[in-house]
Design a protein around this motif. Structure first.
Motif, PDB file in Angstrom:
ATOM      1  N   HIS A  32      -6.554   3.929 105.502  1.00  0.00           N
ATOM      2  CA  HIS A  32      -6.066   4.295 104.174  1.00  0.00           C
ATOM      3  C   HIS A  32      -5.285   5.600 104.193  1.00  0.00           C
ATOM      4  O   HIS A  32      -4.217   5.699 103.578  1.00  0.00           O
ATOM      5  CB  HIS A  32      -7.232   4.393 103.176  1.00  0.00           C
ATOM      6  N   LEU A  33      -5.816   6.578 104.873  1.00  0.00           N
ATOM      7  CA  LEU A  33      -5.143   7.871 104.919  1.00  0.00           C
ATOM      8  C   LEU A  33      -3.798   7.775 105.634  1.00  0.00           C
ATOM      9  O   LEU A  33      -2.794   8.305 105.162  1.00  0.00           O
ATOM     10  CB  LEU A  33      -6.032   8.914 105.609  1.00  0.00           C
ATOM     11  N   THR A  34      -3.758   7.068 106.745  1.00  0.00           N
ATOM     12  CA  THR A  34      -2.510   6.913 107.493  1.00  0.00           C
ATOM     13  C   THR A  34      -1.473   6.165 106.677  1.00  0.00           C
ATOM     14  O   THR A  34      -0.311   6.570 106.601  1.00  0.00           O
ATOM     15  CB  THR A  34      -2.766   6.174 108.832  1.00  0.00           C
ATOM     16  N   VAL A  35      -1.868   5.080 106.054  1.00  0.00           N
ATOM     17  CA  VAL A  35      -0.939   4.289 105.235  1.00  0.00           C
ATOM     18  C   VAL A  35      -0.458   5.103 104.043  1.00  0.00           C
ATOM     19  O   VAL A  35       0.737   5.106 103.724  1.00  0.00           O
ATOM     20  CB  VAL A  35      -1.590   2.962 104.797  1.00  0.00           C
ATOM     21  N   ALA A  36      -1.356   5.826 103.395  1.00  0.00           N
ATOM     22  CA  ALA A  36      -0.963   6.650 102.243  1.00  0.00           C
ATOM     23  C   ALA A  36      -0.005   7.758 102.669  1.00  0.00           C
ATOM     24  O   ALA A  36       0.987   8.035 101.984  1.00  0.00           O
ATOM     25  CB  ALA A  36      -2.205   7.243 101.571  1.00  0.00           C
ATOM     26  N   LYS A  37      -0.283   8.381 103.805  1.00  0.00           N
ATOM     27  CA  LYS A  37       0.581   9.451 104.311  1.00  0.00           C
ATOM     28  C   LYS A  37       1.967   8.906 104.639  1.00  0.00           C
ATOM     29  O   LYS A  37       2.989   9.493 104.269  1.00  0.00           O
ATOM     30  CB  LYS A  37      -0.049  10.067 105.558  1.00  0.00           C
TER      31      LYS A  37
END
Length: 158
Positions: free
Chosen positions: A135-140
């Protein structure tokens, strides 16, 4: 018969102009256009992927400013490394998009004689919470690409 010969003559006279190699400026313009297209396609892939990932709380990750080709290349290299984490197999298409995008930005920077730093080395580490990492990677990445598209004029500067 005269019409056919006239058409043949015009076709042959116009043909060399149609088959010429693109100029450096045309090549740079085409590369910029391709970079923006890949960024937009990657955003579509991200939105499609977000429908398959388990729901997580919305986070707004901080992203670096879009300053020019050298910085964009560095930032995409770092994001590419994050996407190559063994826990992100689910993100393989997006990782391929980012890797391609990073390569095209490096090519454009080289074409424009911009200084290019070596690709950042991938950090190795165990990720105890792979879903959170996804989630964090995709959001970033989504945040970065949205900002990147808004500042696509930065593809014209080093």
């Amino acid at each position: 018969m005269h019409v056919f010969l006239a058409f043949l003559y015009v076709s042959l006279a116009a043909a060399p102009g149609c088959w010429s190699l693109p100029t450096r400026e045309e090549s740079i313009k085409n590369t910029r256009h391709s970079i923006i297209n890949i960024a937009q396609i990657t955003l579509v892939h991200i939105k499609k992927l977000k429908t398959t990932l388990p729901v997580a709380q919305q986070t707004e990750p901080g992203t670096p400013p879009i300053e020019g080709l050298t910085g964009i290349s560095r930032d995409l290299g770092l994001l590419d490394n994050e996407l190559q984490n063994p826990f992100t197999e689910l993100l393989s298409q997006i990782q391929a998009d980012v890797s391609s995008l990073e390569g095209m930005v490096r090519f454009l920077a080289g074409t424009m004689d911009c200084p290019i730093q070596p690709k950042p080395r991938a950090e190795t580490g165990d990720n105890v919470f792979p879903d959170s990492h996804h989630h964090l990677t995709v959001a970033k990445l989504q945040s970065y690409l949205e900002k990147f598209i808004l500042h696509k004029d930065k593809l014209k500067v080093c």
